[in-house]
Design a protein around this motif. Structure first.
Motif, PDB file in Angstrom:
ATOM      1  N   VAL A 262     -10.680   0.875   3.979  1.00  0.00           N
ATOM      2  CA  VAL A 262      -9.518   0.494   3.164  1.00  0.00           C
ATOM      3  C   VAL A 262      -9.153   1.622   2.203  1.00  0.00           C
ATOM      4  O   VAL A 262      -7.981   1.982   2.068  1.00  0.00           O
ATOM      5  CB  VAL A 262      -9.788  -0.827   2.401  1.00  0.00           C
ATOM      6  CG1 VAL A 262      -8.701  -1.107   1.387  1.00  0.00           C
ATOM      7  CG2 VAL A 262      -9.915  -1.980   3.384  1.00  0.00           C
ATOM      8  N   GLU A 263     -10.150   2.206   1.534  1.00  0.00           N
ATOM      9  CA  GLU A 263      -9.871   3.299   0.607  1.00  0.00           C
ATOM     10  C   GLU A 263      -9.247   4.491   1.326  1.00  0.00           C
ATOM     11  O   GLU A 263      -8.292   5.096   0.835  1.00  0.00           O
ATOM     12  CB  GLU A 263     -11.139   3.727  -0.117  1.00  0.00           C
ATOM     13  CG  GLU A 263     -10.888   4.793  -1.160  1.00  0.00           C
ATOM     14  CD  GLU A 263     -12.111   5.160  -1.964  1.00  0.00           C
ATOM     15  OE1 GLU A 263     -11.999   6.087  -2.787  1.00  0.00           O
ATOM     16  OE2 GLU A 263     -13.174   4.542  -1.784  1.00  0.00           O
TER      17      GLU A 263
ATOM     18  N   GLU B 107      -4.608   7.838   2.398  1.00  0.00           N
ATOM     19  CA  GLU B 107      -3.799   8.551   3.387  1.00  0.00           C
ATOM     20  C   GLU B 107      -2.342   8.097   3.387  1.00  0.00           C
ATOM     21  O   GLU B 107      -1.460   8.838   3.826  1.00  0.00           O
ATOM     22  CB  GLU B 107      -4.393   8.370   4.782  1.00  0.00           C
ATOM     23  CG  GLU B 107      -5.707   9.104   4.962  1.00  0.00           C
ATOM     24  CD  GLU B 107      -6.420   8.729   6.257  1.00  0.00           C
ATOM     25  OE1 GLU B 107      -5.823   8.020   7.095  1.00  0.00           O
ATOM     26  OE2 GLU B 107      -7.582   9.134   6.414  1.00  0.00           O
ATOM     27  N   ASN B 108      -2.075   6.900   2.901  1.00  0.00           N
ATOM     28  CA  ASN B 108      -0.718   6.363   2.903  1.00  0.00           C
ATOM     29  C   ASN B 108      -0.075   6.358   1.524  1.00  0.00           C
ATOM     30  O   ASN B 108       0.936   5.701   1.302  1.00  0.00           O
ATOM     31  CB  ASN B 108      -0.720   4.968   3.523  1.00  0.00           C
ATOM     32  CG  ASN B 108      -0.957   5.050   5.016  1.00  0.00           C
ATOM     33  OD1 ASN B 108      -0.036   5.326   5.771  1.00  0.00           O
ATOM     34  ND2 ASN B 108      -2.189   4.863   5.442  1.00  0.00           N
ATOM     35  N   GLY B 109      -0.678   7.096   0.592  1.00  0.00           N
ATOM     36  CA  GLY B 109      -0.065   7.321  -0.707  1.00  0.00           C
ATOM     37  C   GLY B 109      -0.252   6.240  -1.751  1.00  0.00           C
ATOM     38  O   GLY B 109       0.392   6.280  -2.796  1.00  0.00           O
TER      39      GLY B 109
END
Length: 62
Positions: free
Chosen positions: A34-35, A40-42
């Motif tokens: 999750v982290e 990675e998706n900002g």
């Protein structure tokens, strides 16, 4: 998180945990996944690798 995870996700997670014991089991793997995705998706700042300030001295100047 929800108490139930769809079977296909649970199977994938189990396979991931088996291949990556460094995360310390299911909960550690979930936290890492999750982290990583959030970063990675900002949604979280990227992790930075390197020396902690107290580890810096003239011997590691580049």
């Amino acid at each position: 998180m929800a108490d139930t995870v769809p079977d296909h996700l649970e199977a994938a997670l189990s396979a991931y945990v088996e291949r990556h014991p460094e995360h310390g089991g299911r909960d550690g793997a979930l936290a890492f996944i999750v982290e990583s995705w959030l970063s990675e998706n900002g949604f979280l700042p990227a992790r930075q690798e390197g020396l902690r300030p107290e580890e810096l001295d003239a011997t590691n100047d580049d």
